[in-house]
Design a protein around this motif. Structure first.
Motif, PDB file in Angstrom:
ATOM      1  N   VAL A 314      27.149  43.325  26.628  1.00 50.98           N
ATOM      2  CA  VAL A 314      27.394  44.695  27.068  1.00 50.98           C
ATOM      3  C   VAL A 314      26.601  44.959  28.342  1.00 50.98           C
ATOM      4  O   VAL A 314      25.434  44.573  28.457  1.00 50.98           O
ATOM      5  N   ASN A 315      27.248  45.588  29.319  1.00 53.06           N
ATOM      6  CA  ASN A 315      26.699  45.878  30.642  1.00 53.06           C
ATOM      7  C   ASN A 315      26.578  44.630  31.515  1.00 53.06           C
ATOM      8  O   ASN A 315      25.995  44.682  32.601  1.00 53.06           O
ATOM      9  N   GLU A 316      27.143  43.512  31.038  1.00 50.16           N
ATOM     10  CA  GLU A 316      27.195  42.317  31.885  1.00 50.16           C
ATOM     11  C   GLU A 316      28.148  42.581  33.047  1.00 50.16           C
ATOM     12  O   GLU A 316      29.202  43.203  32.888  1.00 50.16           O
ATOM     13  N   THR A 317      27.782  42.090  34.235  1.00 48.79           N
ATOM     14  CA  THR A 317      28.594  42.299  35.432  1.00 48.79           C
ATOM     15  C   THR A 317      29.094  40.964  35.961  1.00 48.79           C
ATOM     16  O   THR A 317      28.319  40.020  36.118  1.00 48.79           O
ATOM     17  N   LYS A 318      30.391  40.880  36.192  1.00 50.16           N
ATOM     18  CA  LYS A 318      30.997  39.688  36.777  1.00 50.16           C
ATOM     19  C   LYS A 318      31.457  40.031  38.185  1.00 50.16           C
ATOM     20  O   LYS A 318      32.081  41.069  38.421  1.00 50.16           O
ATOM     21  N   VAL A 319      31.147  39.139  39.152  1.00 54.02           N
ATOM     22  CA  VAL A 319      31.399  39.422  40.563  1.00 54.02           C
ATOM     23  C   VAL A 319      32.260  38.322  41.172  1.00 54.02           C
ATOM     24  O   VAL A 319      32.067  37.136  40.892  1.00 54.02           O
ATOM     25  N   GLU A 320      33.226  38.727  41.997  1.00 54.53           N
ATOM     26  CA  GLU A 320      34.031  37.805  42.784  1.00 54.53           C
ATOM     27  C   GLU A 320      34.047  38.296  44.233  1.00 54.53           C
ATOM     28  O   GLU A 320      34.101  39.502  44.490  1.00 54.53           O
ATOM     29  N   ILE A 321      33.993  37.343  45.184  1.00 56.68           N
ATOM     30  CA  ILE A 321      34.108  37.674  46.604  1.00 56.68           C
ATOM     31  C   ILE A 321      35.496  37.236  47.067  1.00 56.68           C
ATOM     32  O   ILE A 321      35.856  36.060  46.946  1.00 56.68           O
ATOM     33  N   LEU A 322      36.285  38.183  47.585  1.00 64.01           N
ATOM     34  CA  LEU A 322      37.635  37.881  48.035  1.00 64.01           C
ATOM     35  C   LEU A 322      37.720  37.977  49.550  1.00 64.01           C
ATOM     36  O   LEU A 322      37.073  38.815  50.181  1.00 64.01           O
ATOM     37  N   ASN A 323      38.536  37.098  50.130  1.00 65.99           N
ATOM     38  CA  ASN A 323      38.910  37.212  51.543  1.00 65.99           C
ATOM     39  C   ASN A 323      40.349  37.714  51.573  1.00 65.99           C
ATOM     40  O   ASN A 323      41.247  37.046  51.072  1.00 65.99           O
ATOM     41  N   THR A 324      40.574  38.869  52.138  1.00 60.76           N
ATOM     42  CA  THR A 324      41.915  39.428  52.055  1.00 60.76           C
ATOM     43  C   THR A 324      42.244  40.287  53.261  1.00 60.76           C
ATOM     44  O   THR A 324      41.363  40.893  53.879  1.00 60.76           O
ATOM     45  N   MET A 325      43.532  40.309  53.594  1.00 59.33           N
ATOM     46  CA  MET A 325      44.047  41.221  54.611  1.00 59.33           C
ATOM     47  C   MET A 325      44.477  42.549  53.982  1.00 59.33           C
ATOM     48  O   MET A 325      44.742  43.514  54.678  1.00 59.33           O
ATOM     49  N   SER A 326      44.583  42.570  52.684  1.00 61.16           N
ATOM     50  CA  SER A 326      45.080  43.767  52.003  1.00 61.16           C
ATOM     51  C   SER A 326      44.015  44.857  51.989  1.00 61.16           C
ATOM     52  O   SER A 326      42.816  44.581  51.935  1.00 61.16           O
ATOM     53  N   ASN A 327      44.455  46.113  52.037  1.00 51.60           N
ATOM     54  CA  ASN A 327      43.492  47.208  51.894  1.00 51.60           C
ATOM     55  C   ASN A 327      43.609  47.853  50.522  1.00 51.60           C
ATOM     56  O   ASN A 327      42.991  48.867  50.249  1.00 51.60           O
ATOM     57  N   GLU A 328      44.412  47.223  49.631  1.00 47.89           N
ATOM     58  CA  GLU A 328      44.547  47.723  48.266  1.00 47.89           C
ATOM     59  C   GLU A 328      44.422  46.570  47.286  1.00 47.89           C
ATOM     60  O   GLU A 328      45.079  45.541  47.428  1.00 47.89           O
ATOM     61  N   ILE A 329      43.553  46.725  46.308  1.00 50.50           N
ATOM     62  CA  ILE A 329      43.314  45.711  45.284  1.00 50.50           C
ATOM     63  C   ILE A 329      43.895  46.213  43.965  1.00 50.50           C
ATOM     64  O   ILE A 329      43.512  47.278  43.476  1.00 50.50           O
ATOM     65  N   ASP A 330      44.839  45.476  43.397  1.00 51.10           N
ATOM     66  CA  ASP A 330      45.462  45.865  42.128  1.00 51.10           C
ATOM     67  C   ASP A 330      44.777  45.167  40.963  1.00 51.10           C
ATOM     68  O   ASP A 330      44.471  43.967  41.029  1.00 51.10           O
ATOM     69  N   ILE A 331      44.546  45.927  39.894  1.00 53.90           N
ATOM     70  CA  ILE A 331      43.879  45.418  38.696  1.00 53.90           C
ATOM     71  C   ILE A 331      44.919  45.287  37.586  1.00 53.90           C
ATOM     72  O   ILE A 331      45.655  46.246  37.302  1.00 53.90           O
ATOM     73  N   TYR A 332      44.981  44.118  36.969  1.00 50.51           N
ATOM     74  CA  TYR A 332      45.992  43.852  35.947  1.00 50.51           C
ATOM     75  C   TYR A 332      45.333  43.354  34.660  1.00 50.51           C
ATOM     76  O   TYR A 332      44.191  42.861  34.682  1.00 50.51           O
ATOM     77  N   TYR A 333      46.087  43.485  33.561  1.00 49.31           N
ATOM     78  CA  TYR A 333      45.621  42.943  32.288  1.00 49.31           C
ATOM     79  C   TYR A 333      46.793  42.381  31.505  1.00 49.31           C
ATOM     80  O   TYR A 333      47.959  42.667  31.779  1.00 49.31           O
ATOM     81  N   THR A 334      46.471  41.554  30.525  1.00 51.99           N
ATOM     82  CA  THR A 334      47.433  41.078  29.546  1.00 51.99           C
ATOM     83  C   THR A 334      46.715  40.964  28.210  1.00 51.99           C
ATOM     84  O   THR A 334      45.482  40.812  28.174  1.00 51.99           O
ATOM     85  N   ARG A 335      47.465  41.048  27.127  1.00 52.60           N
ATOM     86  CA  ARG A 335      46.867  40.852  25.801  1.00 52.60           C
ATOM     87  C   ARG A 335      46.946  39.394  25.374  1.00 52.60           C
ATOM     88  O   ARG A 335      46.547  39.062  24.258  1.00 52.60           O
ATOM     89  N   LYS A 336      47.464  38.551  26.229  1.00 53.16           N
ATOM     90  CA  LYS A 336      47.479  37.115  25.948  1.00 53.16           C
ATOM     91  C   LYS A 336      46.111  36.519  26.277  1.00 53.16           C
ATOM     92  O   LYS A 336      45.270  37.168  26.911  1.00 53.16           O
ATOM     93  N   GLU A 337      45.905  35.264  25.877  1.00 48.46           N
ATOM     94  CA  GLU A 337      44.618  34.605  26.108  1.00 48.46           C
ATOM     95  C   GLU A 337      44.354  34.363  27.595  1.00 48.46           C
ATOM     96  O   GLU A 337      43.215  34.235  28.023  1.00 48.46           O
TER      97      GLU A 337
END
Length: 395
Positions: A314-337
């Motif tokens: 709990v309260n663990e933070t995961k970080v990723e650094i992206l290189n992108t031309m986009s100015n919008e980041i979409d967040i997605y989920y699935t209930r699959k593994e």
């Protein structure tokens, strides 16, 4: 905000009930004794669903690790209400009941309330032969094609057979033999037992040592007796079965404990696979200037932050650094593994949009902080230091 309370948290029912266990009594008045290293499955039997949540006690301070993603089954006490309604429809004919629901819903609501009251009356009783439900159809004006216009019971009991069991009724009330209700509850108890066995078999490194029944439906004496008998028949003596004495208090009590000690659940099972959608051309291209673009499915990649059933602090933070031309980041989920190539398997949770319009790729830092019921997503544009955050409740 209007009340001046700005620091608000949410305690979900399974987590709240689990925290209340340590201050609860079983149905015999004994304290629930659990210690470091013990595991327990909380079975919260309510009106519409039965919820399952499993935990391990990590230390002497009763800090917890979630062992399973909480699950629900539609096995609540409302199944009994639906059974009684089916019997009433069969007895008085469905067209007549539908006519009442359409033209006199206030009367139907009173019948539903009476069904609920009579069901609760039967909860704590053994040996009761019939449940009497008041209907009072005698003064109801119905359509010309309704059988009741031509036939009135005149206070005389009429008999009808439903699933091999005799039903007695007139225009005022219906007497439902409890054997019909008992068989329904017996099926619920069997399904609960099978589900508990299934959960225990799925655990790889732990075994459930205690099953604790809570929720209003767990107070039903017929359910308790049937479930206990099935438990003994299936020889589950290695697992201790307990019923809480005051199950309706457990959620409220646990919510108060959660407010005082919000971090008592130290480890959770992530209920979803979650990630962000990026354009692989943006992500992989080495040149600073990038005229390429593409939203084709083959150019899309999902960067996974956590997978369903992952154990996360709990309260663990995961970080990723992206290189992108986009100015919008979409967040997605699935209930699959994990995410699959099929776009229909994933759902959009939200998006983060930056104000700048990039002329070249720039670094975006995405961090996800995981809690018991939400994820806090923070995105930072490393070029402008613009920071955007969003709190996402687990769907």
């Amino acid at each position: 905000q209007l009340s001046g309370m700005n620091d608000i948290d949410i305690a979900l029912e399974p987590e709240a009930s689990s925290l209340a266990i340590f201050d609860s009594l079983d149905i015999e008045g004994n304290k629930i004794n659990l210690k470091k290293g013990d595991t327990f499955l909380l079975v919260d039997a309510g009106g519409y669903t039965v919820d399952f949540s499993g935990f391990k006690i990590l230390d002497d301070s009763n800090n917890l690790e979630q062992l399973i993603v909480s699950e629900s089954m539609k096995l609540g006490s409302n199944i009994i209400n639906e059974k009684i309604i089916d019997i009433i429809k069969y007895t008085y004919e469905e067209s007549f009941i539908e006519n009442i629901k359409k033209n006199n819903y206030d009367k139907w609501e009173k019948i539903l309330k009476n069904i609920e009251d009579r069901k609760l009356d039967a909860y704590g009783q053994n040996g009761i032969e019939n449940i009497k439900v008041t209907v009072n159809f005698d003064n109801f004006e119905c359509s010309s094609n309704c059988w009741f216009k031509y036939f009135h019971c005149k206070n005389q009991c009429i008999k009808k057979t439903y699933e091999g069991t005799e039903i007695n009724y007139n225009e005022h009330e219906i007497f439902i033999n409890t054997s019909l209700i008992n068989s329904t509850i017996l099926n619920i108890a069997r399904n609960l037992s099978h589900k508990i066995s299934s959960i225990n078999n799925q655990l790889k490194n732990e075994n459930i040592q205690n099953v604790i029944m809570t929720g209003g439906f767990s107070q039903c004496l017929i359910l308790k007796n049937n479930f206990t008998n099935i438990w003994e028949e299936e020889e589950k003596s290695a697992i201790t079965l307990k019923f809480l004495k005051n199950p309706k208090e457990s959620v409220a009590k646990g919510a108060a404990i959660f407010g005082l000690r919000p971090n008592q659940i130290l480890k959770i099972k992530c209920p979803i696979t979650i990630g962000v959608l990026i354009n692989k051309i943006d992500f992989n291209e080495k040149d600073e200037d990038c005229e390429k673009s593409g939203d084709d499915e083959e150019n899309i990649e999902l960067i996974t932050f956590a997978k369903r059933h992952d154990t996360i602090m709990v309260n663990e933070t995961k970080v990723e650094i992206l290189n992108t031309m986009s100015n919008e980041i979409d967040i997605y989920y699935t209930r699959k593994e994990k995410f699959t190539d099929n776009s229909k398997d994933r759902r959009k949770l939200g998006s983060i949009k930056f104000e700048d319009i990039p002329t070249k790729r720039r670094k975006i830092s995405i961090s996800m902080k995981f809690s018991t019921y939400y994820i806090k997503v923070i995105a930072v544009n490393k070029e402008t230091n613009e920071e955007i955050s969003q709190v996402i409740i687990y769907p």
